[in-house]
Design an enzyme around this catalytic site. Structure first.
Site, PDB file in Angstrom:
ATOM      1  N   SER A 206      58.570   7.392   4.965  1.00 20.60           N
ATOM      2  CA  SER A 206      58.013   6.093   6.306  1.00 20.60           C
ATOM      3  C   SER A 206      59.095   5.628   6.455  1.00 20.60           C
ATOM      4  O   SER A 206      59.096   4.914   7.768  1.00 20.60           O
ATOM      5  CB  SER A 206      57.075   5.813   6.063  1.00 20.60           C
ATOM      6  OG  SER A 206      56.848   4.639   4.167  1.00 20.60           O
TER       7      SER A 206
ATOM      8  N   PRO B  21      56.799   0.984   6.035  1.00 21.17           N
ATOM      9  CA  PRO B  21      55.620   1.727   7.083  1.00 21.17           C
ATOM     10  C   PRO B  21      54.625   2.197   6.993  1.00 21.17           C
ATOM     11  O   PRO B  21      53.825   2.055   7.424  1.00 21.17           O
ATOM     12  CB  PRO B  21      56.658   2.137   8.098  1.00 21.17           C
ATOM     13  CG  PRO B  21      58.240   1.768   7.235  1.00 21.17           C
ATOM     14  CD  PRO B  21      57.476   1.037   5.394  1.00 21.17           C
ATOM     15  N   TYR B  22      54.375   3.182   5.645  1.00 25.79           N
ATOM     16  CA  TYR B  22      53.424   4.072   5.698  1.00 25.79           C
ATOM     17  C   TYR B  22      52.423   3.073   5.196  1.00 25.79           C
ATOM     18  O   TYR B  22      50.897   3.151   5.980  1.00 25.79           O
ATOM     19  CB  TYR B  22      53.637   5.245   4.117  1.00 25.79           C
ATOM     20  CG  TYR B  22      51.709   5.247   3.519  1.00 25.79           C
ATOM     21  CD1 TYR B  22      51.292   6.403   4.117  1.00 25.79           C
ATOM     22  CD2 TYR B  22      51.709   5.115   2.479  1.00 25.79           C
ATOM     23  CE1 TYR B  22      49.979   7.221   3.847  1.00 25.79           C
ATOM     24  CE2 TYR B  22      50.217   5.874   1.906  1.00 25.79           C
ATOM     25  CZ  TYR B  22      49.839   6.309   2.221  1.00 25.79           C
ATOM     26  OH  TYR B  22      48.369   6.906   1.871  1.00 25.79           O
ATOM     27  N   GLY B  23      51.933   2.229   4.013  1.00 27.46           N
ATOM     28  CA  GLY B  23      50.898   1.737   3.919  1.00 27.46           C
ATOM     29  C   GLY B  23      50.606   0.298   4.679  1.00 27.46           C
ATOM     30  O   GLY B  23      49.454   0.462   4.957  1.00 27.46           O
TER      31      GLY B  23
ATOM     32  N   SER C  46      51.169   0.646   7.832  1.00 25.68           N
ATOM     33  CA  SER C  46      50.172   1.662   9.296  1.00 25.68           C
ATOM     34  C   SER C  46      48.768   1.751   9.471  1.00 25.68           C
ATOM     35  O   SER C  46      47.871   1.376  10.205  1.00 25.68           O
ATOM     36  CB  SER C  46      51.031   2.734   9.518  1.00 25.68           C
ATOM     37  OG  SER C  46      51.084   3.440   8.446  1.00 25.68           O
TER      38      SER C  46
END
Length: 304
Positions: free
Chosen positions: A80, A137-139, A141
């Site tokens: 990410s 960005p993973y967390g 998002s």
């Protein structure tokens, strides 16, 4: 008969969700883009992208859902960082797309699969009310998807998962430490512990995760956020549990750096709601070691 839509139904967690709801008498409708051998627990499987509004509108027009379990997502935190817009598009945008379709068709109940990656690291077990951080960005998002769910005025439960592990027929995730270590153990191989294995891990069996989603549905719990984790431990302790299971397993330590020390989660809120964990780490490690001991076509030495 109640009907549940499970997004990401053919994934590692989604397949266990499908099995758990199906065996309890629900009609299971799956949505996603993967096929695998556990699809026999899905009554109807629809293939597509969670961002496809037209496809979702058609699905909701033809089937009435009592519950949506939303597990479809991009989950590779490391990737990410290099593909941030893709993760926001799928994880946040895909969720808002789903919420809009649910609202349009009068479907009021959603259980969302979130992650402990939303939190700012603490030097104690993290609670649900603790600070959020933009770690990746993973967390983030997933956190923004949570915010969209809370703003939707739907009945929601958000489950922030720790590290989910456990055996899963043909789609076991091998980038999860207990799964990888069990595979190495079944080969009588060598586990290499970076920085001595001091990394903290908050672990939960995939079987208990699936059970918890259904527990939330069965008990009609609404508008709550829970950490979903059973045991806090270290990488070193996991390796040594496997050493007791298989004395032929070799463990080596080194001083190679680790990106972070990890985290632990508090599950006190979940336990207050009377959810009971049935699968502990030792039991699951024994299970994985036994099942893989007769199926080995893997390399003999792997590192974590």
């Amino acid at each position: 008969m109640k009907t549940v839509l499970i997004t990401g139904a053919a994934g590692y967690l989604g397949s266990h969700l499908a099995k758990t709801f199906k065996l309890d008498g629900w009609k299971v409708v799956g949505f996603g883009h993967k096929r695998h051998t556990m699809n026999h627990y899905i009554d109807v499987m629809h293939y597509g992208d969670i961002r496809d509004r037209e496809l979702l509108e058609s699905l909701f027009h033809n089937i009435h859902f009592d519950l949506v379990v939303h597990a479809a997502a991009r989950i590779e935190a490391g990737i990410s960082v290099n593909e941030p817009t893709e993760f926001y598009d799928v994880n946040t945008g895909g969720t808002t797309n789903l919420l809009n379709v649910m609202t349009h068709h009068g479907v009021k109940n959603i259980i969302f699969c979130s992650t402990a990656a939303v939190y700012k690291t603490q030097n104690r077990p993290i609670k649900e009310e603790d600070d959020i951080a933009n770690n990746s960005p993973y967390g983030f998002s997933k956190y923004l998807a949570e915010e969209a769910i809370k703003a939707s005025k739907l009945n929601y439960v958000i489950l922030r998962l720790g590290s989910v592990y456990g055996y899963s027929e043909d789609n076991t995730r091998m980038n999860i430490m207990p799964n990888l270590f069990s595979k190495i153990s079944s080969l009588n191989g060598t586990i290499n512990l970076f920085s001595g294995g001091k990394q903290l891990k908050s672990l939960v069996s995939v079987y208990d995760v699936a059970r918890c989603f259904k527990f939330m549905a069965d008990n009609k719990i609404n508008n709550q956020i829970f950490n979903l984790s059973n045991e806090n431990t270290t990488v070193k302790k996991v390796a040594h549990i496997l050493k007791k299971i298989n004395p032929r397993l070799k463990i080596q330590t080194n001083n190679y750096p680790i990106p972070n020390l990890g985290y632990t989660l508090s599950n006190k809120k979940l336990l207050k709601y009377k959810f009971k964990f049935l699968y502990n780490l030792k039991k699951c490690l024994e299970d994985m070691h036994e099942k893989w001991s007769t199926k080995n076509k893997f390399v003999n030495k792997l590192e974590y």
